[in-house]
Design a protein around this motif. Structure first.
Motif, mmCIF file in Angstrom:
data_model
loop_
_atom_site.group_PDB
_atom_site.id
_atom_site.type_symbol
_atom_site.label_atom_id
_atom_site.label_comp_id
_atom_site.label_asym_id
_atom_site.label_seq_id
_atom_site.Cartn_x
_atom_site.Cartn_y
_atom_site.Cartn_z
ATOM 1 N N LYS A 1 8.662 18.328 19.469
ATOM 2 C CA LYS A 1 10.089 18.224 19.108
ATOM 3 C C LYS A 1 10.327 17.288 17.914
ATOM 4 C CE LYS A 1 11.771 19.208 23.783
ATOM 5 N NZ LYS A 1 12.547 18.689 24.943
ATOM 6 N N LEU A 2 9.326 17.193 17.016
ATOM 7 C CA LEU A 2 9.505 16.327 15.851
ATOM 8 C C LEU A 2 10.672 16.785 14.979
ATOM 9 C CD1 LEU A 2 5.982 15.329 14.434
ATOM 10 C CD2 LEU A 2 7.786 13.813 15.262
ATOM 11 N N ASN A 3 10.974 18.081 15.023
ATOM 12 C CA ASN A 3 12.088 18.602 14.215
ATOM 13 C C ASN A 3 13.439 18.064 14.692
ATOM 14 O OD1 ASN A 3 11.807 20.161 16.606
ATOM 15 N ND2 ASN A 3 13.062 21.778 15.734
ATOM 16 N N GLU A 4 13.488 17.557 15.926
ATOM 17 C CA GLU A 4 14.739 17.023 16.469
ATOM 18 C C GLU A 4 14.894 15.515 16.214
ATOM 19 O OE1 GLU A 4 14.992 18.016 20.597
ATOM 20 O OE2 GLU A 4 14.461 20.129 20.274
ATOM 21 N N LEU A 5 13.845 14.901 15.665
ATOM 22 C CA LEU A 5 13.851 13.452 15.463
ATOM 23 C C LEU A 5 14.645 13.092 14.209
ATOM 24 C CD1 LEU A 5 12.355 11.090 16.993
ATOM 25 C CD2 LEU A 5 10.679 11.152 15.143
ATOM 26 N N GLU A 6 15.407 12.016 14.295
ATOM 27 C CA GLU A 6 16.111 11.506 13.111
ATOM 28 C C GLU A 6 15.079 11.011 12.089
ATOM 29 O OE1 GLU A 6 19.520 11.281 12.465
ATOM 30 O OE2 GLU A 6 19.690 12.585 14.223
ATOM 31 N N PRO A 7 15.410 11.021 10.785
ATOM 32 C CA PRO A 7 14.468 10.496 9.782
ATOM 33 C C PRO A 7 14.041 9.069 10.133
ATOM 34 C CG PRO A 7 16.310 11.589 8.703
ATOM 35 C CD PRO A 7 16.651 11.549 10.165
ATOM 36 N N LEU A 8 12.764 8.775 9.902
ATOM 37 C CA LEU A 8 12.243 7.450 10.236
ATOM 38 C C LEU A 8 12.909 6.379 9.376
ATOM 39 C CD1 LEU A 8 8.394 8.059 10.662
ATOM 40 C CD2 LEU A 8 10.250 8.375 12.305
ATOM 41 N N GLN A 9 13.148 5.221 9.983
ATOM 42 C CA GLN A 9 13.760 4.091 9.278
ATOM 43 C C GLN A 9 12.685 3.047 8.965
ATOM 44 O OE1 GLN A 9 17.190 4.109 8.449
ATOM 45 N NE2 GLN A 9 16.863 6.224 9.138
ATOM 46 N N TRP A 10 12.714 2.527 7.715
ATOM 47 C CA TRP A 10 11.694 1.590 7.259
ATOM 48 C C TRP A 10 12.334 0.333 6.683
ATOM 49 C CZ3 TRP A 10 6.742 2.902 8.315
ATOM 50 C CH2 TRP A 10 6.490 4.254 8.591
ATOM 51 N N ASP A 11 11.667 -0.782 6.872
ATOM 52 C CA ASP A 11 12.045 -2.012 6.168
ATOM 53 C C ASP A 11 11.765 -1.778 4.675
ATOM 54 O OD1 ASP A 11 12.035 -4.681 5.050
ATOM 55 O OD2 ASP A 11 11.774 -5.460 7.079
ATOM 56 N N ASP A 12 12.705 -2.105 3.813
ATOM 57 C CA ASP A 12 12.530 -1.875 2.375
ATOM 58 C C ASP A 12 11.443 -2.761 1.767
ATOM 59 O OD1 ASP A 12 14.504 0.064 2.279
ATOM 60 O OD2 ASP A 12 16.102 -1.380 1.828
ATOM 61 N N ARG A 13 11.110 -3.844 2.446
ATOM 62 C CA ARG A 13 10.136 -4.786 1.888
ATOM 63 C C ARG A 13 8.706 -4.276 2.049
ATOM 64 N NH1 ARG A 13 11.328 -9.967 5.249
ATOM 65 N NH2 ARG A 13 11.487 -8.341 6.851
ATOM 66 N N PRO A 14 7.854 -4.522 1.055
ATOM 67 C CA PRO A 14 6.447 -4.122 1.182
ATOM 68 C C PRO A 14 5.677 -5.061 2.107
ATOM 69 C CG PRO A 14 6.792 -5.239 -0.907
ATOM 70 C CD PRO A 14 8.150 -5.117 -0.257
ATOM 71 N N SER A 15 4.556 -4.573 2.622
ATOM 72 C CA SER A 15 3.710 -5.407 3.478
ATOM 73 C C SER A 15 2.252 -5.253 3.076
ATOM 74 C CB SER A 15 3.901 -5.043 4.953
ATOM 75 O OG SER A 15 3.578 -3.691 5.170
ATOM 76 N N ILE A 16 1.486 -6.276 3.406
ATOM 77 C CA ILE A 16 0.080 -6.362 3.000
ATOM 78 C C ILE A 16 -0.761 -6.837 4.182
ATOM 79 C CG2 ILE A 16 -1.553 -7.677 1.572
ATOM 80 C CD1 ILE A 16 0.577 -7.723 -0.601
ATOM 81 N N CYS A 17 -1.921 -6.213 4.349
ATOM 82 C CA CYS A 17 -2.884 -6.639 5.369
ATOM 83 C C CYS A 17 -4.176 -7.058 4.677
ATOM 84 C CB CYS A 17 -3.165 -5.503 6.351
ATOM 85 S SG CYS A 17 -4.489 -5.846 7.536
ATOM 86 N N VAL A 18 -4.611 -8.276 4.941
ATOM 87 C CA VAL A 18 -5.877 -8.796 4.409
ATOM 88 C C VAL A 18 -6.867 -8.904 5.561
ATOM 89 C CG1 VAL A 18 -7.028 -10.729 3.266
ATOM 90 C CG2 VAL A 18 -4.688 -10.092 2.607
ATOM 91 N N VAL A 19 -7.988 -8.226 5.440
ATOM 92 C CA VAL A 19 -8.999 -8.258 6.498
ATOM 93 C C VAL A 19 -9.915 -9.458 6.295
ATOM 94 C CG1 VAL A 19 -11.027 -7.085 7.446
ATOM 95 C CG2 VAL A 19 -8.954 -5.784 6.950
ATOM 96 N N MET A 20 -10.054 -10.265 7.340
ATOM 97 C CA MET A 20 -11.022 -11.356 7.352
ATOM 98 C C MET A 20 -12.257 -10.880 8.123
ATOM 99 S SD MET A 20 -8.602 -14.708 8.017
ATOM 100 C CE MET A 20 -9.921 -15.866 7.596
ATOM 101 N N ALA A 21 -13.417 -11.027 7.490
ATOM 102 C CA ALA A 21 -14.644 -10.434 8.032
ATOM 103 C C ALA A 21 -15.696 -11.495 8.330
ATOM 104 C CB ALA A 21 -15.201 -9.414 7.043
ATOM 105 N N SER A 22 -16.700 -11.078 9.100
ATOM 106 C CA SER A 22 -17.832 -11.948 9.426
ATOM 107 C C SER A 22 -18.856 -11.933 8.300
ATOM 108 C CB SER A 22 -18.520 -11.465 10.713
ATOM 109 O OG SER A 22 -17.684 -11.606 11.825
#
Length: 430
Positions: free
Chosen positions: A321-342
């Motif tokens: 039923k994805l056709n019945e879903l309202e358009p997704l809402q997003w925060d206008d601000r960008p986001s960043i993920c930094v991976v910390m590794a071993s």
């Protein structure tokens, strides 16, 4: 509702964290989870490959929906097994998951569906693959510009970019002779190397309707400037300016719609998250690979920005039923993920090193530290994997989000911790 998230990485921590925010959800479980999911949900000591154990838990605890995070249980058929028991589960079936489980299947389908991708040849033996390279290039230092890929799942590491003939022959030997990636290397692909910027376009589909998510950009090579060996991903940011509205429409019409139709024609209807890894070449966008789940680390910055209730999206996908879903809402601000590794990743690394500073990092505004390779040891958080944490921040601009993410990174310590310093810098030229 009660929801079970299957998996133990940063993606699953992000999913559990976002699902727990839904007012419809009373309890979130994660199997097997990590030290971070233990804070935002309830961990269950069941491995992702223990299909019987997972089904028994879902039945005993009256779980309403199971969300399968990683590729391995999808490729092994966990969704099919749960559906056979009449259980609600989010993710593609085993037949549909072969889109990621076999690069040979994926490339052949792309060719059949006339979806733009690199030219390629497939091989079942190391000798045949080596002969192909030797017949075309004479000297060890000859430039080849090919990519050698193991056919099966290899945790994001079964792709080797080769510049010279000798590098190509060594890659074939590693994959097919030495079996560095195990059974994933029983078949391999030699593919032309594409040049350009990489981007990730993820979409959620119920097999009929396609909901495209904002484009992200992953950073696969281990070191700054896109140097070093390929990894599972050293960081990501969202949205990426390299995919504008026109380019996104092109990706939807030339890639996403044709692949959903092609899967349906192949009697492998696709439900779940469809991830197109794209190379933006001078000739237009071309598909590098498809994944059949949220990317890790792309999932973290994506869900950081999602305002719509994720449970509504998941349920609509399962119910068609994805056709019945309202358009997704997003925060206008960008986001960043930094991976910390071993230290040593993506090669060998030590586990069990004490992590400090997590509380200080988590207290910074607009920051969420998602755990990937962690576990609890007598109440202390220790390393338990190669990619350990996904430090994610949101900000008014990409540069501000980057500053906040790296400010949080500086608070966190363990012996041998490292990360790339240039996550999101590619966006600054746009």
């Amino acid at each position: 509702m009660k929801i079970l998230v299957v998996g133990s990485g940063g993606r699953e921590h992000a999913l559990a964290w976002k699902i727990a925010q839904s007012p419809r959800v009373q309890k979130v479980y994660v199997a097997p989870g990590n030290a971070g999911t233990a804070l935002d949900a309830t961990n269950v000591p069941i491995e992702v490959t223990d299909t019987e154990g997972l089904i028994a838990f879902v039945k005993e605890n009256e779980i309403d929906i199971t969300v399968v995070g990683p590729e391995v249980p999808l490729v092994l058929g966990l969704v099919d097994a749960m559906q056979d028991e009449g259980l609600k589960v989010f993710g593609p079936t085993k037949a549909a998951a072969e889109l990621e489980g076999s690069k040979v299947f994926c490339k052949n389908l792309l060719r059949t569906a006339d979806i733009p991708t690199a030219d390629y040849h497939t091989f079942r033996s190391a000798d045949d693959a080596s002969r192909y390279i030797k017949d075309r290039y004479n000297e060890p230092t000859d430039t080849v510009n090919v990519v050698i890929k193991a056919d099966g799942l290899a945790a994001g590491k079964g792709v080797i970019v080769c510049d010279t003939r000798s590098e190509a022959l060594e890659a074939i030997d590693r994959i097919a002779h030495q079996k560095e990636f195990g059974e994933a290397g029983k078949e391999l692909i030699i593919e032309e190397r594409l040049f350009g910027q990489e981007a990730s376009v993820l979409a959620i589909t119920d097999g009929e309707t396609i909901v495209t998510l904002p484009a992200a950009q992953d950073h696969k090579p281990a070191h700054d400037g896109d140097t070093g060996p390929n990894t599972g991903g050293m960081g990501a940011y969202c949205p990426t300016p390299i995919i504008d509205e026109g380019m996104m429409e092109r990706v939807e019409s030339d890639v996403l719609v044709p692949i959903v139709h092609a899967m349906k024609r192949a009697r492998r209807p696709f439900k779940g998250v469809l991830y197109a890894g794209m190379m933006l070449t001078s000739a237009g966008p071309k598909v590098l690979e498809f994944n059949v789940r949220f990317g890790d680390p792309e999932c973290q910055p994506l869900l950081m920005r999602l305002k719509t209730d994720l449970v509504d999206v998941i349920e609509a996908t399962i119910d068609g039923k994805l056709n019945e879903l309202e358009p997704l809402q997003w925060d206008d601000r960008p986001s960043i993920c930094v991976v910390m590794a071993s230290e040593g990743y993506p090669g060998d690394y030590q586990k069990g090193r004490l992590i400090t500073g997590l509380d200080r990092a988590s207290q910074l505004p607009d920051v969420k530290v998602f755990h990937a390779g962690t576990k609890l040891d007598d109440g202390a958080v220790v390393t338990a994997g190669g990619r350990v944490l996904g430090v994610t921040a949101i900000g008014d601009s990409i540069s501000k989000a980057k500053l906040q993410a790296y400010t949080a990174v500086k608070e966190i310590r363990w012996e041998g911790a490292w990360c790339r310093k240039d996550i999101s810098d590619k966006a600054l030229g746009y």
